[in-house]
Write an enzyme that holds these catalytic residues in place. Structure first.
Site, PDB file in Angstrom:
ATOM      1  N   GLN A 174       0.904  -1.206   0.101  1.00 39.25           N
ATOM      2  CA  GLN A 174      -0.056  -0.068  -0.008  1.00 39.25           C
ATOM      3  C   GLN A 174       0.993   1.392   0.008  1.00 39.25           C
ATOM      4  O   GLN A 174       0.369   2.274  -0.049  1.00 39.25           O
ATOM      5  CB  GLN A 174      -0.726   0.007   1.298  1.00 39.25           C
ATOM      6  N   ASP A 179       6.344   4.573  -1.549  1.00 34.88           N
ATOM      7  CA  ASP A 179       7.730   5.305  -1.431  1.00 34.88           C
ATOM      8  C   ASP A 179       8.871   4.303  -2.193  1.00 34.88           C
ATOM      9  O   ASP A 179      10.111   4.748  -2.018  1.00 34.88           O
ATOM     10  CB  ASP A 179       8.106   5.077   0.205  1.00 34.88           C
ATOM     11  N   HIS A 194      -1.702   1.406  -4.342  1.00 40.44           N
ATOM     12  CA  HIS A 194      -1.829   2.732  -4.010  1.00 40.44           C
ATOM     13  C   HIS A 194      -1.010   3.587  -4.935  1.00 40.44           C
ATOM     14  O   HIS A 194      -0.816   4.729  -4.694  1.00 40.44           O
ATOM     15  CB  HIS A 194      -1.573   3.111  -2.470  1.00 40.44           C
ATOM     16  N   THR A 213       0.564  -3.050   8.546  1.00 43.34           N
ATOM     17  CA  THR A 213      -0.687  -2.368   8.036  1.00 43.34           C
ATOM     18  C   THR A 213      -1.864  -2.414   9.188  1.00 43.34           C
ATOM     19  O   THR A 213      -1.888  -3.444   9.844  1.00 43.34           O
ATOM     20  CB  THR A 213      -1.182  -2.947   6.524  1.00 43.34           C
ATOM     21  N   PRO A 261       3.130  -4.194  15.712  1.00 38.40           N
ATOM     22  CA  PRO A 261       2.937  -3.867  17.160  1.00 38.40           C
ATOM     23  C   PRO A 261       1.649  -4.376  17.779  1.00 38.40           C
ATOM     24  O   PRO A 261       1.773  -4.807  18.780  1.00 38.40           O
ATOM     25  CB  PRO A 261       2.997  -2.690  17.459  1.00 38.40           C
TER      26      PRO A 261
END
Ligand code: NAD
Length: 270
Positions: free
Chosen positions: A105, A108, A123, A215, A241
């Site tokens: 997604q 970068d 994306h 995500t 996390p």
């Protein structure tokens, strides 16, 4: 000593014929790029209603150019400086051991920089500029982004010089005429990037192990992919996390977990 979940995830990965790695902003957090929805994320500083649509950005250029300049610096500066982190490198390493499709997604370009072979950018990418018909007109490098950020900083320092913002972002987007070309990124209300999205749906249905990394699973329709994979019979492993969507969840930072997981699954991997 690894947990039972970790060992189970490593063995699913090792025995999979086709693997999908589905990544979000969290996989790039350790490369210095902020996530969007965490407590200190991007949307805690900028309102998505204004900044997450193309029309909102064009309107802000007219009504609040200084605010748009600040937003663009915050968005572009970390991506311009980013390098792949151990999670991107471990994901790329998996290509040596399995048939891997990375569905990201992120916009970068860090999976490609890390060396992953098949990357679907559902994306889009901040490093590609398209015209109104979504035809690619040029690629940008990180050095180009650095130059754009420097020009934006000049515009920020001289808000009285109205033309500096349009000049700063000219390689990336046109403000005059508005919207003539723009980065190939999917904003709110845009169609998913094609052909990547159609290929991602197919890859999710054909894989036997689906790994989601970093995500939040809240951005639709991308967030449907793990359940599509599961319904089609794949084991789903979540890394991040928070306890996530997986049949097994490995809680922690992607940059710590992914190299260990790849090492454990393919014991000769570095
Ligand atoms: P998100 O911001 O909604 O969620 C990020 C997730 O990553 C959270 O669940 C968070 O707990 C987790 N995370 C944070 N640090 C992590 C770490 N070190 N290791 C593993 N996980 C970690 O991101 P999203 O779900 O990807 O959706 C946001 C949208 O914003 C995406 O569509 C994406 O296009 C875009 N985005 C892209 C970038 C980028 O290109 N790097 C950055 C921010 C947002």
């Amino acid at each position: 000593m690894f947990s039972e979940d970790f060992n189970e995830a490593a063995s699913w990965l090792a025995s999979a014929k086709r693997v999908v790695v589905f990544t979000g902003a969290g996989v790039s957090a350790e490369s210095g790029i902020p996530t969007f929805r965490d407590a200190v994320g991007f949307w805690s500083r900028f309102t998505p209603e204004t900044f997450a649509t193309w029309q909102g950005l064009l309107d802000t250029a007219n009504t609040q150019p200084a605010e748009l300049t600040r937003f663009l610096i915050a968005l572009l500066e970390p991506i311009a400086a980013a390098r792949p982190n151990p999670a991107h490198l471990a994901i790329a390493e998996m290509d040596k051991h399995a048939s891997v499709t990375v569905i990201t997604q992120n916009v970068d370009g860090l999976h490609q920089d890390a060396g992953s072979g098949r990357v679907l950018e559902v994306h889009g990418s901040l490093l590609e500029v398209v015209d109104q018909e979504q035809r690619r007109i040029r690629n940008l490098t990180r050095a180009d982004l650095v130059k754009i950020v420097r020009r934006l900083q000049r515009a920020e320092a001289h808000p009285e010089k109205k033309d500096l913002l349009a000049w700063a972002i000219r390689p990336l987007a046109s403000l005059t005429p508005p919207g003539g070309y723009r980065p190939r990124i999917v904003l709110f209300g845009d169609q998913m990037a094609e052909p990547d999205w159609s290929e991602a749906l197919q890859a999710a249905e054909e894989c036997d192990c689906f790994l989601t990394v970093g995500t939040s699973g809240t951005v639709m329709p991308a967030a449907w992919l793990p359940s599509r994979a599961r319904v089609a019979g794949a084991m789903v492993i979540g890394v991040g996390p928070e306890s996530g969507v997986g049949d097994t969840c490995l809680q922690g930072q992607a940059g710590e977990i992914m190299p260990k997981l790849v090492q454990a699954a393919f014991s000769d991997a570095t």
